[in-house]
Design an enzyme around this catalytic site. Structure first.
Site, short mmCIF file in Angstrom:
data_model
loop_
_atom_site.label_atom_id
_atom_site.label_comp_id
_atom_site.label_asym_id
_atom_site.label_seq_id
_atom_site.Cartn_x
_atom_site.Cartn_y
_atom_site.Cartn_z
N HIS A 77 0.87 -1.17 0.00
CA HIS A 77 0.00 0.00 0.00
C HIS A 77 0.91 1.23 0.00
O HIS A 77 2.01 1.18 0.53
CB HIS A 77 -0.83 -0.05 1.29
CG HIS A 77 -1.91 0.98 1.40
ND1 HIS A 77 -1.67 2.26 1.86
CD2 HIS A 77 -3.23 0.91 1.14
CE1 HIS A 77 -2.81 2.92 1.88
NE2 HIS A 77 -3.78 2.14 1.44
N ASP A 96 2.75 -4.90 8.01
CA ASP A 96 1.55 -4.10 7.83
C ASP A 96 0.36 -5.06 7.95
O ASP A 96 0.09 -5.84 7.04
CB ASP A 96 1.61 -3.43 6.45
CG ASP A 96 0.29 -2.75 6.07
OD1 ASP A 96 -0.71 -2.91 6.79
OD2 ASP A 96 0.27 -2.06 5.03
N GLN A 133 -4.95 -5.36 6.82
CA GLN A 133 -6.00 -6.23 6.29
C GLN A 133 -6.08 -7.55 7.05
O GLN A 133 -6.77 -8.48 6.63
CB GLN A 133 -5.74 -6.52 4.80
CG GLN A 133 -5.82 -5.29 3.92
CD GLN A 133 -7.21 -4.68 3.89
OE1 GLN A 133 -8.21 -5.34 4.17
NE2 GLN A 133 -7.28 -3.40 3.56
N LYS A 161 -10.69 -0.67 10.27
CA LYS A 161 -10.86 -1.86 9.43
C LYS A 161 -11.21 -3.09 10.28
O LYS A 161 -11.34 -4.19 9.75
CB LYS A 161 -9.58 -2.12 8.63
CG LYS A 161 -9.27 -1.03 7.60
CD LYS A 161 -8.08 -1.40 6.75
CE LYS A 161 -7.40 -0.23 6.11
NZ LYS A 161 -8.04 0.19 4.85
N CYS A 186 -4.86 2.55 -3.69
CA CYS A 186 -3.60 3.02 -3.07
C CYS A 186 -2.46 2.04 -3.30
O CYS A 186 -1.57 1.93 -2.45
CB CYS A 186 -3.77 3.31 -1.58
SG CYS A 186 -4.81 4.71 -1.24
C1 LIG Z 1 -2.63 -2.99 3.39
C2 LIG Z 1 -2.91 -1.62 3.89
N1 LIG Z 1 -1.93 -0.92 4.47
C3 LIG Z 1 -2.15 0.31 4.95
C4 LIG Z 1 -3.36 0.93 4.87
C5 LIG Z 1 -3.53 2.32 5.41
O1 LIG Z 1 -4.39 2.34 6.48
P1 LIG Z 1 -4.92 3.69 7.09
O2 LIG Z 1 -5.42 4.51 5.94
O3 LIG Z 1 -6.00 3.29 8.03
O4 LIG Z 1 -3.77 4.36 7.77
C6 LIG Z 1 -4.41 0.24 4.28
C7 LIG Z 1 -5.74 0.88 4.14
O5 LIG Z 1 -6.28 1.08 3.08
C8 LIG Z 1 -4.18 -1.06 3.77
O6 LIG Z 1 -5.16 -1.75 3.19
#
Ligand SMILES: Cc1ncc(COP(=O)(O)O)c(C=O)c1O
Lengths: 420, 151
Positions: free
Chosen positions: A137, A214, A217, A240, A378
């Site tokens: 991401h 990370d 998900q 999430k 993203c």
């Molecule tokens: C795999 C992954 N990493 C990071 C993020 C970023 O999360 P946040 O926008 O809640 O900081 C997301 C959210 O879309 C994600 O799906």
């Protein structure tokens, strides 16, 4: 703590009782969109919230609102209790050795930025490498690019194959002595790939390299145990996992958190302040400057109770069934291609319909009440890897049903009719 | 299907399927590139201008049905127009897709563009419809940088 779900029923038949009961916990699922019952399949972006979490937020502001760690008065103690209970819930939820290893941040993004800023930027030298994968991401790319720009280090990227899996031999090769930090996504939000992080962490540790995972998900879909994984950092977002927006978690091993410099300066992160010298507070407070998101943490604790009440094993099993059913149903549609066909997948399905742009798909099925995400999610480098501008993505949560998959499929038939 | 009809009008579906002037103009003396990073839509608009009059228009690129049909309809309307007339059309189109056009006043000027009036009911799609027109404006102004819907 009240359990949100009392009885354990198996998820077997199409619209089992158990799922209906779970659905009843989420008030928003009763609403209509464009005159049709809402079919919410954008859970990878954010999940819906159960009533218990909404009530916790409400009660906090109705009954307990106060600042924490400061007052001797009753309300301040109640607020502090709720906040620290949230920390304990999170710690045991992910198997942290101690609550002090849980730092509250705004979300995954801030958690990664904190580690980039307070640890990696401080220790990395020109010519060193930070290793990520081709399915990250943007929030696990850009903070490292910033560190590299500021330090002269290099960002290396492990390539992925046509199924959307990490090419393991490449990972092995790229783990050279130049690599000083590894940061990888557990479950890809655009491909659904579940990475073999256990082995990947072990391989990095064999070379003495710390690893951040990370887990954005992961946590509402799959059981995680950070001690067993032995990851050095694990980050995720409350929104999430059935919790509120604006709250997230950075887990870090005590030894790293203690050696890291503070992220921001201010109240609560200090032991004593004089104009000559300031002594920083112990972890976790060293990283929690200023009045934190007290309501958010308290409600996040309640989201953990909710997940525990349903049980991650059952959630995983149900979502895998949905994944299989949805994959088969989608592949029955002529001209439909799934992007991300890893062996080990979470219930996230990116797809393309031949000759029809994902945005047009999204708009048309929205009129049927179906919410999916369209775009690059993203993860622009993933789109580049597959040579596509965007995908349509259906992502599932425990409250989704096979009937909802059927509604999606009928919606896609409509899309095809419009464009035939 | 009624809302669907207001967005995906036959004219839009037709121009999406068979885009007009969908080619690079080798004799173009103005061109600009437009990009919508949110959906990856990307078009290059080519214009051949002679004595302040648009002689030919072409476009290349890819994107959703709304953006492609919009570029196609635009290209078919511009031939023979003066630059000032083209600027007026750009303004009119913008008003139309944001729902701020006065139908009584503009009715005779709208013509084929009326097919895009439904876009105003879909705020998330206004940028798709506008992309080609923003890019045209940049081409006419001979701007070098890529036009982005996200500024
Ligand atoms: C795999 C992954 N990493 C990071 C993020 C970023 O999360 P946040 O926008 O809640 O900081 C997301 C959210 O879309 C994600 O799906």
């Amino acid at each position: 703590m009240k359990k949100a779900v009392e009885t354990v029923l198996p998820f077997t038949s199409k619209s089992s009782h158990a799922i209906e009961r779970i659905r009843a916990d989420f008030p928003i699922l009763k609403r209509e969109v464009n005159g049709k019952p809402l079919v919410y399949l954008d859970n990878a972006a954010t999940s819906q919230k159960p009533l218990s979490v909404i009530e916790t937020l409400r009660n906090y502001y109705l009954e307990d609102n106060s600042n924490i760690h400061r007052g001797v008065h009753h309300l301040s103690q109640k607020a502090t209790e709720g906040y620290e209970q949230g920390r304990k819930n999170i710690a045991s939820f992910i198997g942290a050795a101690e609550p002090e290893e849980i730092i509250f941040v705004r979300g995954t993004t801030e958690g990664i930025n904190l580690v980039a800023h307070s640890l990696v930027k401080e220790m990395i030298k020109p010519g060193d490498e930070i290793l990520i994968t081709g399915m990250e991401h943007h929030s696990n790319i850009v903070p490292w690019q910033i560190v590299c720009e500021q330090t002269g280090a290099k960002l290396s990227v492990v390539p992925i194959n046509d199924k959307g899996e990490i090419i393991f031999e490449e990972y092995e090769k790229m783990l050279t002595s130049n690599v000083k930090f590894v940061s990888i996504v557990h479950i890809s939000n655009s491909l659904g790939t579940v990475n073999p992080i256990h082995t990947m962490i072990e391989m990095a540790h064999d070379k003495g390299i710390p690893v951040l995972i990370d887990g954005a998900q992961t946590v509402s879909h799959m059981k995680i145990d950070v001690k067993d994984l032995d990851c050095d950092f694990f980050v995720f977002s409350g929104h999430k996992m059935f919790g509120p927006t604006g709250i997230g978690v950075l887990y870090g091993k005590r030894k790293y958190l203690e050696m890291m410099s503070p992220y921001q300066g201010g109240g609560d992160m200090i032991k004593s302040v004089t104009f000559e010298k300031t002594i920083y507070n112990d972890i976790p407070y060293k990283f929690e400057a200023g009045t934190p998101n007290i309501a958010g943490v308290t409600a996040l604790g309640s989201a953990v109770d909710y997940i525990n009440g349903v049980g991650l094993d059952r959630i995983y099993q149900h979502e895998q069934e949905l994944l299989q059913y949805a994959t088969e149903s989608l592949l029955n549609i002529d001209g439909l291609r799934i992007i991300g066909t890893a062996k080990n997948k979470s219930a996230v399905i990116s797809f393309m319909l031949e000759g029809i742009h994902p945005h047009d798909i999204g708009t048309i099925i929205d009129l049927e009440g179906v919410a999916i995400r369209t775009g690059h999610h993203c993860t622009q480098p993933v789109m580049q890897r597959f040579g596509i501008p965007a995908t349509a993505r259906a992502s599932f949560a425990v409250y989704n049903t096979k009937e909802e998959v059927d509604v999606l499929i009928r919606g896609l038939d409509k899309v095809k009719k419009v464009f035939q | 299907m009624s809302e669907l009809k207001t967005l995906y009008q036959d004219l839009i579906l037709d121009h999406n399927k068979n885009p007009r002037n969908f080619k690079k103009l080798t004799n173009a003396n103005r061109h600009a590139e437009g990009y919508n990073p949110l959906c990856g839509d990307q078009y290059t608009i080519y214009v051949q201008v002679e004595n302040d009059i648009i002689r030919e228009v072409g476009f290349e690129g890819s994107g959703c049905a709304i953006s492609k049909a919009s570029a196609s309809v635009m290209s078919s309307l511009l031939k023979g127009k003066t630059i000032a007339e083209a600027e007026e059309l750009i303004t009119l189109f913008q008003k139309l897709v944001t729902g701020t056009a006065d139908p009584m006043e503009e009715i005779d000027r709208v013509g084929k563009l009326a097919a895009f009036a439904g876009v105003s009911e879909f705020p998330a799609r206004v940028k798709c419809a506008s992309l080609a027109w923003h890019t045209l404006r940049a081409a006419l102004e001979d701007k070098e940088q890529v036009v982005s819907t996200e500024v």
